[in-house]
Design a protein around this motif. Structure first.
Motif, PDB file in Angstrom:
ATOM      1  N   HIS A   7     -39.824  28.855 -15.246  1.00  0.00           N
ATOM      2  CA  HIS A   7     -38.995  28.685 -16.426  1.00  0.00           C
ATOM      3  C   HIS A   7     -38.162  30.039 -16.643  1.00  0.00           C
ATOM      4  O   HIS A   7     -37.608  30.218 -17.822  1.00  0.00           O
ATOM      5  CB  HIS A   7     -39.696  28.291 -17.606  1.00  0.00           C
ATOM      6  CG  HIS A   7     -40.521  26.872 -17.300  1.00  0.00           C
ATOM      7  ND1 HIS A   7     -41.040  26.385 -18.424  1.00  0.00           N
ATOM      8  CD2 HIS A   7     -40.569  26.142 -16.359  1.00  0.00           C
ATOM      9  CE1 HIS A   7     -41.462  25.193 -17.989  1.00  0.00           C
ATOM     10  NE2 HIS A   7     -41.066  25.235 -16.812  1.00  0.00           N
ATOM     11  N   LEU A  10     -33.023  29.665 -15.422  1.00  0.00           N
ATOM     12  CA  LEU A  10     -32.014  28.596 -15.761  1.00  0.00           C
ATOM     13  C   LEU A  10     -30.860  29.090 -15.558  1.00  0.00           C
ATOM     14  O   LEU A  10     -30.710  30.379 -15.243  1.00  0.00           O
ATOM     15  CB  LEU A  10     -32.310  28.197 -17.017  1.00  0.00           C
ATOM     16  CG  LEU A  10     -33.523  27.371 -17.263  1.00  0.00           C
ATOM     17  CD1 LEU A  10     -33.451  26.876 -18.998  1.00  0.00           C
ATOM     18  CD2 LEU A  10     -33.542  26.013 -16.533  1.00  0.00           C
ATOM     19  N   VAL A  52     -39.013  23.116 -12.796  1.00  0.00           N
ATOM     20  CA  VAL A  52     -38.197  24.135 -12.704  1.00  0.00           C
ATOM     21  C   VAL A  52     -38.239  25.008 -11.582  1.00  0.00           C
ATOM     22  O   VAL A  52     -39.574  25.749 -11.377  1.00  0.00           O
ATOM     23  CB  VAL A  52     -38.256  25.217 -14.121  1.00  0.00           C
ATOM     24  CG1 VAL A  52     -37.273  26.156 -13.996  1.00  0.00           C
ATOM     25  CG2 VAL A  52     -37.973  24.140 -15.372  1.00  0.00           C
ATOM     26  N   VAL A  57     -33.544  22.695 -11.531  1.00  0.00           N
ATOM     27  CA  VAL A  57     -34.415  21.841 -11.929  1.00  0.00           C
ATOM     28  C   VAL A  57     -34.753  20.363 -11.174  1.00  0.00           C
ATOM     29  O   VAL A  57     -33.897  19.728 -10.825  1.00  0.00           O
ATOM     30  CB  VAL A  57     -34.493  21.262 -13.683  1.00  0.00           C
ATOM     31  CG1 VAL A  57     -35.974  20.304 -13.973  1.00  0.00           C
ATOM     32  CG2 VAL A  57     -34.399  22.452 -14.278  1.00  0.00           C
ATOM     33  N   SER A 184     -46.556  23.713 -14.259  1.00  0.00           N
ATOM     34  CA  SER A 184     -45.495  24.275 -13.453  1.00  0.00           C
ATOM     35  C   SER A 184     -45.897  25.661 -12.828  1.00  0.00           C
ATOM     36  O   SER A 184     -45.384  26.269 -11.976  1.00  0.00           O
ATOM     37  CB  SER A 184     -44.242  24.777 -14.337  1.00  0.00           C
ATOM     38  OG  SER A 184     -44.599  25.438 -15.549  1.00  0.00           O
ATOM     39  N   GLU A 299     -40.139  19.214 -21.255  1.00  0.00           N
ATOM     40  CA  GLU A 299     -39.944  20.419 -20.588  1.00  0.00           C
ATOM     41  C   GLU A 299     -39.585  21.474 -21.406  1.00  0.00           C
ATOM     42  O   GLU A 299     -38.621  21.516 -22.307  1.00  0.00           O
ATOM     43  CB  GLU A 299     -38.945  20.127 -19.356  1.00  0.00           C
ATOM     44  CG  GLU A 299     -38.841  21.223 -18.385  1.00  0.00           C
ATOM     45  CD  GLU A 299     -39.986  21.390 -17.623  1.00  0.00           C
ATOM     46  OE1 GLU A 299     -40.829  22.344 -18.007  1.00  0.00           O
ATOM     47  OE2 GLU A 299     -40.314  20.795 -16.454  1.00  0.00           O
ATOM     48  N   PHE A 301     -38.207  25.618 -21.815  1.00  0.00           N
ATOM     49  CA  PHE A 301     -37.163  26.597 -21.067  1.00  0.00           C
ATOM     50  C   PHE A 301     -37.092  27.892 -21.917  1.00  0.00           C
ATOM     51  O   PHE A 301     -36.855  27.999 -23.127  1.00  0.00           O
ATOM     52  CB  PHE A 301     -35.666  25.984 -21.168  1.00  0.00           C
ATOM     53  CG  PHE A 301     -35.814  24.767 -20.041  1.00  0.00           C
ATOM     54  CD1 PHE A 301     -35.775  24.843 -18.842  1.00  0.00           C
ATOM     55  CD2 PHE A 301     -35.718  23.606 -20.870  1.00  0.00           C
ATOM     56  CE1 PHE A 301     -35.645  23.589 -18.140  1.00  0.00           C
ATOM     57  CE2 PHE A 301     -35.541  22.253 -20.126  1.00  0.00           C
ATOM     58  CZ  PHE A 301     -35.772  22.454 -18.565  1.00  0.00           C
TER      59      PHE A 301
END
Length: 332
Positions: A7, A10, A52, A57, A184, A299, A301
């Motif tokens: 994460h 992004l 991610v 994603v 994750s 989810e 972030f």
């Protein structure tokens, strides 16, 4: 593709070009429910899983688009999530990147069965494991495919059936939880899951169950066992259908047609505290509708003020059938 970061990457690139203003440094998902238009079709899309990656994603979900409304297959769509720090606007675009998840999905979907409820994690070797529910000949069971890495090459195993319960029941929607496990991140010492949560129709309808994972055994050894510890029903179950569970840290999200909802299946959450689950809370009329809401997932972030709650619904105003929706949400 092995998971290395969690994460952290992004897509801010389009908003961080030289000279751009940083008026909105932190992203924020909208508080009103939005249709995930890039993923939906006039057919049914539901049962999301997310992961991610380095710069995007990967969303895995069930759809009957290929069969024009017939059987459900798993599909992967990798999207860039773009937050414009100058204007404070959120957008999505189809990613140009590739990932090995598509190879795992092709192993699962090359059958005449319905594939639903995907759930992915990374095992002790850092390889991708995908669990999902397969329905063939009126029998529904949990299946497993795993990435196999040899040098710089990777392939995927053939699907393996898993039966948590001693008798034939529909077992669906597995989710790992407990300890410091994060789906994750690669499972390492101190970050091993303690329980697996799933739904099954052992009674008059669906209830949510959990099985304790013994200490000192790898997750793959556990999942490939011939026998499992006895499953226990969670204390949050009702006399109605409690279904589609998903665990994020100590938060359990699920759907239920219990009394007191807005209609059909509503979305609820419960928090694991002091060794038990709190009374379920309905997510309210800003998220639920008079129609059905299925399989919620969450989810999180970095650099976003709230989390992204993703679910499917057949509410009016979509592209047709069940569509996938998202909304910003902050749990207590």
């Amino acid at each position: 593709m092995k998971k290395i970061l969690n994460h952290f990457l992004l897509i801010f690139a389009l908003s961080s070009c030289f000279g751009s203003k940083n008026n909105f440094p932190n992203g924020e998902f909208p508080e009103e429910v939005q249709n995930f238009e890039l993923l939906n079709t006039p057919h049914d899309e539901m049962n999301m899983d997310s992961d991610v990656l380095y710069h995007s994603v990967a969303f895995t979900f069930s759809t009957n688009q290929t069969s024009a409304g017939g059987q459900f297959d798993l599909e992967v769509s990798t999207l860039d999530i773009i937050w414009d720090t100058e204007t404070g606007s959120l957008s999505f675009s189809v990613s140009e990147g590739e990932n090995n998840r598509k190879n795992a999905i092709s192993k699962a979907s090359n059958s005449s069965c319905d594939e639903r409820g995907p759930y992915s994690f990374y095992d002790e070797s850092g390889d991708l494991v995908m669990l999902y529910s397969g329905r063939c000949d009126e029998e529904t069971e949990i299946k497993l495919v795993r990435e196999i890495t040899e040098g710089s090459n990777s392939t995927f195993s053939e699907p393996q059936s898993i039966h948590f319960l001693p008798e034939s029941h529909a077992e669906m929607y597995p989710s790992l939880m407990g300890g410091d496990f994060q789906k994750s991140l690669k499972i390492e010492e101190g970050r091993s899951p303690k329980n697996i949560v799933f739904s099954a129709d052992m009674g008059d309808g669906y209830d949510i169950y959990q099985i304790e994972i013994p200490d000192g055994i790898s997750i793959l050894e556990f999942l490939r066992s011939e026998e499992f510890p006895e499953a226990s029903k969670l204390n949050l179950n009702s006399d109605f259908n409690d279904h589609f569970p998903f665990v994020y840290k100590n938060i359990l999200l699920f759907a239920s047609d219990r009394s007191g909802g807005l209609g059909g299946y509503d979305l609820y959450y419960s928090i694991f505290q002091n060794g038990t689950w709190t009374d379920p809370v309905n997510l309210g009329d800003q998220i639920n509708s008079a129609q059905d809401e299925y399989r919620p997932i969450l989810e999180s972030f970095v650099d976003y003020k709230n989390d992204m709650l993703i679910f499917s619904s057949n509410r009016p105003g979509g592209k047709g059938g069940f569509d996938i929706y998202y909304v910003g949400y902050s749990f207590p």
